[in-house]
Enzyme design. Structure first.
Site, PDB file in Angstrom:
ATOM      1  N   LEU A   6     -65.758   1.117 -40.211  1.00  0.00           N
ATOM      2  CA  LEU A   6     -66.736   0.610 -39.250  1.00  0.00           C
ATOM      3  C   LEU A   6     -67.476  -0.621 -39.760  1.00  0.00           C
ATOM      4  O   LEU A   6     -68.056  -0.603 -40.852  1.00  0.00           O
ATOM      5  CB  LEU A   6     -67.744   1.716 -38.913  1.00  0.00           C
ATOM      6  N   ASP A   7     -67.436  -1.690 -38.961  1.00  0.00           N
ATOM      7  CA  ASP A   7     -68.159  -2.940 -39.223  1.00  0.00           C
ATOM      8  C   ASP A   7     -67.796  -3.592 -40.558  1.00  0.00           C
ATOM      9  O   ASP A   7     -68.600  -4.319 -41.146  1.00  0.00           O
ATOM     10  CB  ASP A   7     -69.678  -2.697 -39.179  1.00  0.00           C
ATOM     11  N   GLU A   8     -66.580  -3.333 -41.044  1.00  0.00           N
ATOM     12  CA  GLU A   8     -66.166  -3.925 -42.314  1.00  0.00           C
ATOM     13  C   GLU A   8     -64.905  -4.772 -42.193  1.00  0.00           C
ATOM     14  O   GLU A   8     -64.311  -5.160 -43.181  1.00  0.00           O
ATOM     15  CB  GLU A   8     -65.971  -2.823 -43.365  1.00  0.00           C
TER      16      GLU A   8
END
Length: 279
Positions: free
Chosen positions: A222-224
């Site tokens: 997530l969000d990486e």
């Protein structure tokens, strides 16, 4: 024809010469050419736009034969055929509105055949632009079947990539893997930053002096995913949370639109977990 060729491979001698010779061999004339070698991974990337009197199939055959010895990841497409994007939304409209506005102006070289929403609030907005809206509710109980339906839409509409325009759902790892490097998300922060609920309130509580937004590829982490585009705005102690939200919305829509345009024009290359962007 106006064609765009993208190439990525291990850096070796002779790649540029082979590309230019191959373009010449298919009666082509180079209009734009950009290249970069990443010193860490030894990866070479190149974007070449050229005009040719040959057909797309002929150009592909000639370039693939001329560059095959480098074992490249090579794509060649007609610049006159815009990529097809499926936009996903929830309730917030600012990012979607900007994409639709730029599309109407002719400043966003994509097609949007359908918008999918897990709520129906934006249905009338989408349909007012002559675009189909598909309501696809998502819950913990039906997430798998909803993603199966989404994959069916992607296949039937011949979708090239997904744009999450403030779509407030987490996609499953399996779905992310199936569409690897084809999903663009806008994150309401300058990553890395404040995570969780009410990020602008957290920023306000910490007395931040800049806020921003980040467009990135979606991965199962997530969000990486690899970052495509970012921007910031300076704020002061006098800024209220509501003012931060308004400024943030403006940054989000601009950053997402720029990221979509970069992807549509084949200007993004992924090298490891980083992106190389040709402007």
């Amino acid at each position: 024809m106006d064609l765009i060729a993208t190439l990525q491979c291990a850096d070796q001698r002779g790649i540029v010469h082979a590309m230019t010779s191959s373009v010449l061999a298919c009666q082509g004339n180079i209009i734009e050419n950009q290249q970069f070698t990443d010193p860490v991974t030894n990866s070479f990337v190149m974007r070449t736009r050229f005009e040719t009197s040959s057909s797309l199939d002929t150009a592909r055959k000639v370039l693939f034969e001329g560059l095959s010895k480098f074992n490249p990841d090579l794509t060649i497409r007609d610049n006159a055929s815009p990529k097809r994007a499926l936009v996903m939304v929830t309730k917030e409209s600012h990012c979607l509105r900007d994409l639709l506005y730029l599309l109407e102006l002719g400043e966003l070289p994509i097609q949007i055949p359908v918008v999918v929403g897990n709520h129906e609030e934006l249905k009338s907005l989408v349909e007012s632009h002559g675009i189909k809206f598909r309501y696809l509710p998502v819950s913990s109980e039906n997430k798998a079947s909803a993603e199966t339906q989404l994959l069916s839409i992607i296949d039937s509409e011949k979708i090239d990539f997904l744009v999450l325009a403030r779509y407030m759902q987490i996609l499953s790892p399996d779905f992310c893997d199936k569409l690897s490097n084809r999903i663009i998300n806008i994150h309401h922060s300058f990553l890395p930053g404040f995570k969780g609920a009410k990020p602008y309130h957290q920023a306000h509580a910490k007395g931040v002096k800049i806020i921003g937004a980040t467009a990135h590829f979606v991965t199962k982490d997530l969000d990486e995913g690899p970052i495509i585009e970012q921007d910031v705005a300076h704020v002061s102690h006098a800024s209220t949370p509501e003012e931060l939200i308004a400024i943030g919305r403006d940054i989000e829509r601009r950053v997402l639109a720029r990221a979509v345009k970069l992807y549509a024009e084949d200007r993004i290359f992924i090298v490891g977990n980083r992106t190389v962007i040709f402007n």
